[in-house]
Design a protein around this motif. Structure first.
Motif, PDB file in Angstrom:
ATOM      1  N   MET A 111       9.241 -20.019  -0.202  1.00  0.00           N
ATOM      2  CA  MET A 111       9.307 -19.093  -0.266  1.00  0.00           C
ATOM      3  C   MET A 111      10.510 -18.350   0.550  1.00  0.00           C
ATOM      4  SD  MET A 111       6.089 -17.249   2.186  1.00  0.00           S
ATOM      5  CE  MET A 111       6.545 -18.209   4.052  1.00  0.00           C
ATOM      6  N   VAL A 112      10.293 -16.818   0.206  1.00  0.00           N
ATOM      7  CA  VAL A 112      11.523 -15.848   0.405  1.00  0.00           C
ATOM      8  C   VAL A 112      10.670 -14.478   0.589  1.00  0.00           C
ATOM      9  CG1 VAL A 112      14.081 -14.726  -0.360  1.00  0.00           C
ATOM     10  CG2 VAL A 112      13.110 -17.211  -1.021  1.00  0.00           C
ATOM     11  N   ASN A 113      10.715 -14.180   1.674  1.00  0.00           N
ATOM     12  CA  ASN A 113      10.630 -12.692   2.279  1.00  0.00           C
ATOM     13  C   ASN A 113      11.593 -12.191   2.706  1.00  0.00           C
ATOM     14  OD1 ASN A 113       9.043 -11.128   3.742  1.00  0.00           O
ATOM     15  ND2 ASN A 113       8.716 -12.087   5.932  1.00  0.00           N
ATOM     16  N   ILE A 114      11.941 -10.975   2.005  1.00  0.00           N
ATOM     17  CA  ILE A 114      13.269 -10.469   1.602  1.00  0.00           C
ATOM     18  C   ILE A 114      12.867  -8.991   2.601  1.00  0.00           C
ATOM     19  CG2 ILE A 114      14.242  -8.673   0.479  1.00  0.00           C
ATOM     20  CD1 ILE A 114      14.286 -10.770  -2.009  1.00  0.00           C
ATOM     21  N   GLY A 115      11.653  -8.547   3.096  1.00  0.00           N
ATOM     22  CA  GLY A 115      11.196  -7.573   3.529  1.00  0.00           C
ATOM     23  C   GLY A 115      11.276  -6.328   2.927  1.00  0.00           C
ATOM     24  N   TYR A 116      10.866  -4.996   3.715  1.00  0.00           N
ATOM     25  CA  TYR A 116      10.773  -3.980   2.441  1.00  0.00           C
ATOM     26  C   TYR A 116      12.544  -3.017   2.145  1.00  0.00           C
ATOM     27  CZ  TYR A 116       9.969   0.952   2.032  1.00  0.00           C
ATOM     28  OH  TYR A 116      10.536   2.630   1.965  1.00  0.00           O
ATOM     29  N   LEU A 117      12.275  -2.819   1.313  1.00  0.00           N
ATOM     30  CA  LEU A 117      13.436  -2.571   0.715  1.00  0.00           C
ATOM     31  C   LEU A 117      13.570  -1.404  -0.063  1.00  0.00           C
ATOM     32  CD1 LEU A 117      14.617  -5.438  -1.401  1.00  0.00           C
ATOM     33  CD2 LEU A 117      15.662  -4.799   0.304  1.00  0.00           C
ATOM     34  N   SER A 118      14.319  -0.229  -0.165  1.00  0.00           N
ATOM     35  CA  SER A 118      13.903   1.067  -1.072  1.00  0.00           C
ATOM     36  C   SER A 118      13.217   0.747  -2.010  1.00  0.00           C
ATOM     37  CB  SER A 118      15.298   1.798  -0.776  1.00  0.00           C
ATOM     38  OG  SER A 118      16.389   1.241  -2.490  1.00  0.00           O
ATOM     39  N   HIS A 119      13.451   1.946  -3.184  1.00  0.00           N
ATOM     40  CA  HIS A 119      11.847   1.648  -4.008  1.00  0.00           C
ATOM     41  C   HIS A 119      12.709   1.366  -4.801  1.00  0.00           C
ATOM     42  CE1 HIS A 119      10.935   3.954  -6.975  1.00  0.00           C
ATOM     43  NE2 HIS A 119       9.462   3.848  -7.198  1.00  0.00           N
ATOM     44  N   THR A 120      14.108   1.666  -5.411  1.00  0.00           N
ATOM     45  CA  THR A 120      15.128   1.685  -6.465  1.00  0.00           C
ATOM     46  C   THR A 120      15.871  -0.199  -6.321  1.00  0.00           C
ATOM     47  OG1 THR A 120      16.500   3.629  -6.247  1.00  0.00           O
ATOM     48  CG2 THR A 120      17.463   1.461  -7.543  1.00  0.00           C
ATOM     49  N   GLU A 121      15.940  -0.467  -5.355  1.00  0.00           N
ATOM     50  CA  GLU A 121      15.570  -1.696  -4.359  1.00  0.00           C
ATOM     51  C   GLU A 121      14.656  -2.749  -5.067  1.00  0.00           C
ATOM     52  OE1 GLU A 121      19.417  -1.852  -1.058  1.00  0.00           O
ATOM     53  OE2 GLU A 121      16.858  -1.543  -0.173  1.00  0.00           O
ATOM     54  N   SER A 122      13.877  -2.344  -4.598  1.00  0.00           N
ATOM     55  CA  SER A 122      12.467  -2.956  -5.109  1.00  0.00           C
ATOM     56  C   SER A 122      12.366  -3.301  -6.453  1.00  0.00           C
ATOM     57  CB  SER A 122      10.790  -2.441  -4.790  1.00  0.00           C
ATOM     58  OG  SER A 122      10.908  -2.031  -2.995  1.00  0.00           O
TER      59      SER A 122
END
Length: 436
Positions: free
Chosen positions: A307-318
């Motif tokens: 599992m990799v939990n990246i967390g919240y990203l901007s719309h573009t990064e998502s």
């Protein structure tokens, strides 16, 4: 001369999350169809998530009007930090809520009807009544939740009557939303919510739903003219045709406890423990805010090391993370009432051309779209064997380097095409107004 439209919304950049995307994109394209959007927003909102990257997407032709709002969330967050999650739409089951959280939920549902932004209703009606006359606004659009935006529309419609045509856009249903039962409403409060909902439905000239099932439900509530315009994807979603280093299943967005796909975790645990090849190549990726209870569950399972939990990203990064995946996961509440929910991220998933794995109730609207576009597979929460077969089949595709390709069947969900649908809806209202 462009026709003027007034849009009342709570969520607007720099707010993050899916709620802001719909009208940000509509207003991006509306000027191309001959409309001048005026957008009314709070000057000092309490947004649970911020995404500064969305600010640059605002069409410079949009006229922004801001007025201060008072809302009690800052006080609520002093009572318990969990109220910030509640504001963001993360609802734990009642068994997991502490005493202070249960008290806060009770107060929110029974004392702030329809929601905690209710204190913006009267001052907004007073201000916008003059604004509409001064700027000769013909069409009013309210979008909720929060559904207090619709009560502003209701008040303005009652004042302006036939001089103003009103479109009520429901991004989510009101009393049919899955967490409505979690609000701990008294009989009196429940009755009040339903009375207000029905009044909005029956007074608006047009009601817009974002799903096919919601359209049917709104018609049952007495809405005289319901149009379904789903959410969609925009041009910034580009397909990335290259093989990933790992066979990656990604969930992008917010995942709360009530949409926890327990059966999927069981299937993945079984595959990891029984299939060494799958185990060595598999990766489960989270991008966004994930419920602590789900993370705790996974951290105590065999999935933890995959599992990799990246967390919240901007719309573009998502979107970039979607492209760097092989399968995209979407989940829904495990009940019949939620079959009409079509999460906004589904359409950005579609745009990437990646395979989509959906979990939710039988005969869901999401399933209809996936079948129509041939973009993925929908499973109920208890379909163990078929889900396992699907994952192994997708894993074999990855091993054999079968890369996703553009899907022309998805084009109807492009934001510009959907804005054309909206334009046609508005045009029909103007025609009726001229005829009257």
């Amino acid at each position: 001369m462009n026709k003027k439209i007034l849009i009342i919304t709570y969520y607007w950049p720099p707010a993050g999350g899916p709620g802001v995307q719909r009208w940000l994109k509509f207003t991006k394209y509306l000027p191309e169809f001959g409309y001048e959007p005026h957008v009314y927003i709070p000057e000092n909102p309490s947004y649970p998530i911020l995404d500064q990257s969305l600010v640059k997407e605002i069409n410079p032709k949009v006229k922004i009007i801001k007025k201060p709002i008072w809302e009690p969330y800052q006080l609520a967050e002093k009572i318990t930090k969990k109220n910030k999650d509640f504001k963001a739409g993360q609802f734990e089951t009642s068994k997991k809520l502490g005493l202070l959280s249960r008290l806060s939920v009770f107060i929110r549902g029974n004392f702030f009807i329809p929601d905690a932004r209710k204190f913006w209703i009267k001052p907004s009606i007073a201000f916008l009544t003059d604004y509409i006359k001064e700027h000769k606004i013909d069409i009013l659009i309210t979008t909720g939740p929060p559904h207090s935006m619709h009560l502003i529309g209701l008040g303005l419609k009652q004042i302006c009557k036939e001089n103003l045509k009103w479109i009520a856009d429901f991004r989510d249903p009101w009393t049919k939303i899955s967490y409505y039962s979690q609000l701990k409403l008294t009989h009196k409060s429940d009755k009040k919510h339903k009375e207000l909902e029905k009044k909005v439905m029956q007074t608006a000239d047009v009601v817009i739903s974002t799903s096919y099932t919601d359209k049917e439900n709104f018609e049952k509530l007495g809405a005289k003219n319901v149009v379904c315009i789903t959410n969609g994807f925009d041009s910034e979603v580009n397909i990335l045709n290259k093989k990933t280093l790992k066979f990656t299943l990604s969930y992008v967005g917010m995942l709360e406890t009530l949409r926890n796909p327990v059966n999927l975790w069981n299937v993945l645990s079984e595959l990891i423990s029984q299939n060494p090849e799958f185990a060595s190549h598999f990766c489960l990726k989270f991008v966004g805010k994930i419920s602590n209870s789900i993370l705790d569950e996974l951290n105590h399972s065999i999935i933890k090391d995959k599992m990799v939990n990246i967390g919240y990203l901007s719309h573009t990064e998502s979107i970039n993370e979607m492209n760097n995946s092989d399968l995209l996961l979407i989940t829904n509440f495990n009940n019949e009432q939620s079959k009409g929910i079509i999460p906004g991220k589904l359409f950005e998933y579609l745009a990437t051309g990646k395979g989509i794995l959906s979990l939710g109730p039988k005969n869901a609207d999401v399933e209809k779209i996936l079948n129509e576009t041939e973009s993925g597979k929908h499973f109920t929460y208890y379909d163990h064997e078929n889900l396992m077969s699907f994952l192994m089949n997708e894993f074999e595709k990855w091993k054999n380097n079968l890369i996703a390709s553009p899907n022309l069947k998805n084009s109807k969900f492009h934001r510009k095409m959907l804005t054309e649908d909206l334009s046609n809806t508005i045009f029909s209202i103007f025609q009726k107004k001229i005829q009257n």
